[in-house]
Motif scaffolding. Sequence first.
Motif, PDB file in Angstrom:
ATOM      1  N   VAL A 154       0.833  -1.211   0.000  1.00 44.58           N
ATOM      2  CA  VAL A 154       0.000   0.000   0.000  1.00 44.58           C
ATOM      3  C   VAL A 154       0.861   1.252   0.000  1.00 44.58           C
ATOM      4  CG1 VAL A 154      -1.625   1.361   1.370  1.00 44.58           C
ATOM      5  CG2 VAL A 154      -2.022  -1.087   1.018  1.00 44.58           C
ATOM      6  N   LEU A 155       1.905   1.273   0.820  1.00 45.36           N
ATOM      7  CA  LEU A 155       2.768   2.450   0.902  1.00 45.36           C
ATOM      8  C   LEU A 155       3.594   2.639  -0.367  1.00 45.36           C
ATOM      9  CD1 LEU A 155       3.840   2.131   4.634  1.00 45.36           C
ATOM     10  CD2 LEU A 155       2.395   3.911   3.628  1.00 45.36           C
ATOM     11  N   GLU A 156       3.998   1.565  -0.998  1.00 44.31           N
ATOM     12  CA  GLU A 156       4.712   1.690  -2.273  1.00 44.31           C
ATOM     13  C   GLU A 156       3.811   2.311  -3.340  1.00 44.31           C
ATOM     14  OE1 GLU A 156       6.009  -2.262  -3.006  1.00 44.31           O
ATOM     15  OE2 GLU A 156       7.955  -1.990  -2.013  1.00 44.31           O
ATOM     16  N   ALA A 157       2.526   1.911  -3.360  1.00 42.74           N
ATOM     17  CA  ALA A 157       1.568   2.508  -4.302  1.00 42.74           C
ATOM     18  C   ALA A 157       1.325   3.979  -3.979  1.00 42.74           C
ATOM     19  CB  ALA A 157       0.259   1.734  -4.259  1.00 42.74           C
ATOM     20  N   ALA A 158       1.281   4.308  -2.663  1.00 44.93           N
ATOM     21  CA  ALA A 158       1.086   5.702  -2.266  1.00 44.93           C
ATOM     22  C   ALA A 158       2.254   6.570  -2.730  1.00 44.93           C
ATOM     23  CB  ALA A 158       0.911   5.788  -0.757  1.00 44.93           C
ATOM     24  N   ILE A 159       3.462   6.012  -2.642  1.00 40.59           N
ATOM     25  CA  ILE A 159       4.646   6.762  -3.095  1.00 40.59           C
ATOM     26  C   ILE A 159       4.562   7.034  -4.595  1.00 40.59           C
ATOM     27  CG2 ILE A 159       7.125   6.528  -3.469  1.00 40.59           C
ATOM     28  CD1 ILE A 159       7.307   5.202  -0.729  1.00 40.59           C
ATOM     29  N   LYS A 160       4.119   6.050  -5.382  1.00 43.36           N
ATOM     30  CA  LYS A 160       3.962   6.278  -6.813  1.00 43.36           C
ATOM     31  C   LYS A 160       2.907   7.357  -7.094  1.00 43.36           C
ATOM     32  CE  LYS A 160       5.283   1.609  -8.272  1.00 43.36           C
ATOM     33  NZ  LYS A 160       4.819   0.369  -8.942  1.00 43.36           N
ATOM     34  N   SER A 161       1.816   7.341  -6.318  1.00 42.34           N
ATOM     35  CA  SER A 161       0.793   8.374  -6.481  1.00 42.34           C
ATOM     36  C   SER A 161       1.333   9.748  -6.128  1.00 42.34           C
ATOM     37  CB  SER A 161      -0.412   8.038  -5.594  1.00 42.34           C
ATOM     38  OG  SER A 161      -1.397   9.049  -5.678  1.00 42.34           O
ATOM     39  N   ASP A 162       2.140   9.831  -5.032  1.00 46.41           N
ATOM     40  CA  ASP A 162       2.748  11.105  -4.648  1.00 46.41           C
ATOM     41  C   ASP A 162       3.672  11.621  -5.746  1.00 46.41           C
ATOM     42  OD1 ASP A 162       1.419  10.888  -2.247  1.00 46.41           O
ATOM     43  OD2 ASP A 162       3.136  10.006  -1.193  1.00 46.41           O
ATOM     44  N   GLN A 163       4.445  10.713  -6.345  1.00 44.37           N
ATOM     45  CA  GLN A 163       5.363  11.130  -7.409  1.00 44.37           C
ATOM     46  C   GLN A 163       4.598  11.628  -8.628  1.00 44.37           C
ATOM     47  OE1 GLN A 163       8.893  11.163  -7.097  1.00 44.37           O
ATOM     48  NE2 GLN A 163       8.479  12.477  -8.882  1.00 44.37           N
ATOM     49  N   ALA A 164       3.467  10.977  -8.935  1.00 41.70           N
ATOM     50  CA  ALA A 164       2.648  11.427 -10.054  1.00 41.70           C
ATOM     51  C   ALA A 164       2.060  12.804  -9.785  1.00 41.70           C
ATOM     52  CB  ALA A 164       1.533  10.423 -10.321  1.00 41.70           C
ATOM     53  N   ALA A 165       1.660  13.032  -8.530  1.00 43.81           N
ATOM     54  CA  ALA A 165       1.122  14.351  -8.170  1.00 43.81           C
ATOM     55  C   ALA A 165       2.187  15.426  -8.298  1.00 43.81           C
ATOM     56  CB  ALA A 165       0.566  14.313  -6.746  1.00 43.81           C
ATOM     57  N   ILE A 166       3.428  15.089  -7.932  1.00 44.17           N
ATOM     58  CA  ILE A 166       4.538  16.046  -8.078  1.00 44.17           C
ATOM     59  C   ILE A 166       4.784  16.349  -9.548  1.00 44.17           C
ATOM     60  CG2 ILE A 166       7.020  16.353  -7.759  1.00 44.17           C
ATOM     61  CD1 ILE A 166       6.761  14.701  -5.188  1.00 44.17           C
ATOM     62  N   ASP A 167       4.804  15.296 -10.374  1.00 46.62           N
ATOM     63  CA  ASP A 167       5.028  15.493 -11.818  1.00 46.62           C
ATOM     64  C   ASP A 167       3.920  16.340 -12.433  1.00 46.62           C
ATOM     65  OD1 ASP A 167       7.290  13.950 -11.557  1.00 46.62           O
ATOM     66  OD2 ASP A 167       6.327  12.106 -12.289  1.00 46.62           O
ATOM     67  N   ASN A 168       2.684  16.106 -12.006  1.00 46.28           N
ATOM     68  CA  ASN A 168       1.562  16.873 -12.530  1.00 46.28           C
ATOM     69  C   ASN A 168       1.658  18.346 -12.124  1.00 46.28           C
ATOM     70  OD1 ASN A 168      -1.167  16.962 -13.834  1.00 46.28           O
ATOM     71  ND2 ASN A 168      -1.758  17.618 -11.775  1.00 46.28           N
ATOM     72  N   ALA A 169       2.069  18.585 -10.875  1.00 44.65           N
ATOM     73  CA  ALA A 169       2.223  19.966 -10.413  1.00 44.65           C
ATOM     74  C   ALA A 169       3.339  20.665 -11.177  1.00 44.65           C
ATOM     75  CB  ALA A 169       2.502  19.978  -8.916  1.00 44.65           C
ATOM     76  N   ARG A 170       4.430  19.955 -11.415  1.00 48.61           N
ATOM     77  CA  ARG A 170       5.537  20.549 -12.176  1.00 48.61           C
ATOM     78  C   ARG A 170       5.106  20.859 -13.611  1.00 48.61           C
ATOM     79  NH1 ARG A 170      10.411  16.495 -10.133  1.00 48.61           N
ATOM     80  NH2 ARG A 170      10.785  17.544  -8.111  1.00 48.61           N
ATOM     81  N   LEU A 171       4.308  19.954 -14.199  1.00 45.04           N
ATOM     82  CA  LEU A 171       3.817  20.184 -15.559  1.00 45.04           C
ATOM     83  C   LEU A 171       2.904  21.403 -15.594  1.00 45.04           C
ATOM     84  CD1 LEU A 171       3.957  18.961 -18.386  1.00 45.04           C
ATOM     85  CD2 LEU A 171       1.921  17.620 -17.837  1.00 45.04           C
ATOM     86  N   THR A 172       2.068  21.550 -14.581  1.00 48.67           N
ATOM     87  CA  THR A 172       1.195  22.721 -14.513  1.00 48.67           C
ATOM     88  C   THR A 172       2.004  24.004 -14.382  1.00 48.67           C
ATOM     89  OG1 THR A 172      -0.521  21.375 -13.454  1.00 48.67           O
ATOM     90  CG2 THR A 172      -0.737  23.760 -13.276  1.00 48.67           C
TER      91      THR A 172
END
Length: 376
Positions: A154-172
């Motif tokens: 579960v925590l490994e999946a959460a880390i991937k979600s956090d990284q995706a959120a960071i990438d999305n924020a950087r893209l924005t």
Amino acid sequence: MQISRPALIALALAAVAGGGWLLSSKSDQSTPPKAESRPMPVVTRAVEAKPMPVRVSAVGNVQPLSVVPVRPRAEGEVIKVHIQEGQEVLAGDILFTLDARPAEAARRQAEANLARDRAQLDRAKADLARYAKLLETGSATRQKVEQATADVAVLEAAIKSDQAAIDNARLTIDYSAIKALVPGRTGVVNAKLGSLAKPSDSQSMVTITQLRPIRVSFAVAESVLPRIRSAMAQGELPVKVTSAADPGLAATGALTFIDSAIDTQTGTIGLKATFANDDTRLWPGQFVNVSLTLGTEEAALVVPAESVQTGQIGTYVYVVTPESIAEIRPVTVDRVLDGLAVIAKGVGAGDKVVIEGQMRLGNGVKVVERTAGAPQ
């Protein structure tokens, strides 16, 4: 019987009138003298055989390679406008800057979530290792090990979600700097300072029209298509454009496109030529005169264009025979270039054709040659 003086005068007048009538009647019955026929003065020119370019003329329309309406990829307030209307821009130039503070805040939050989940993952991995050892000695149940394993996943999946959120924020954040995708000229700037830009807006922030290079679209008769394709197989075909509205325009480009189908309604085929347009003399939407050169005919038969007449028998010329007799000669005109008509059939090199005085001629009329501009 004695005749009075007035009666004698009346008889004399009647006799004179009668004599005049007789003379008039004889004169009417006589044949008028035949008018003397004289040769008609004309100006002639000999048919020449000389090299002539094979050209196709048409009316074309200038079209840009690309017209790009600029819209934002992310919603945000316009905090800076970097361009002016009608400005030349290059690919990669910044056009507008949007407020990126919300995206930066979202990035920081996602980074904090990532740090939290990584710490929890480290603890979960330690718990999993400890329970696995205890399971070997019987001090822990298999359920504990399975729970610890699930916590790690579960925590490994959460880390991937956090990284995706960071990438999305950087893209924005990157999208907050709106850049030109193509070089060209800007149109009306619709996005004003302080306005809210959204991807769903129907009106673009600005439109960029590419001017260099540029294309000219035109159409020619389908009968010319085989000659064009044959000439293209030999190499690049030059295209020249001019404009009556711009006498100084004389741009040269190359044929780069032949449409994939003939227009059955007009019987024409669409073509496009590309021009460097470094001086931007060609402007989108402008109508121009197009001249496509297909090659050179080395021994083309040419006559002045004014010698070619059109009548019930089609196109024809008056040819002057060695006996100075005008003869109507039907001809087939292949093309007209710079005031010269190229004749495909009907005359031969050296034939004399009439270029002035055709209005008074007919087939078999005697002619006499005169110098152009001389009094008749």
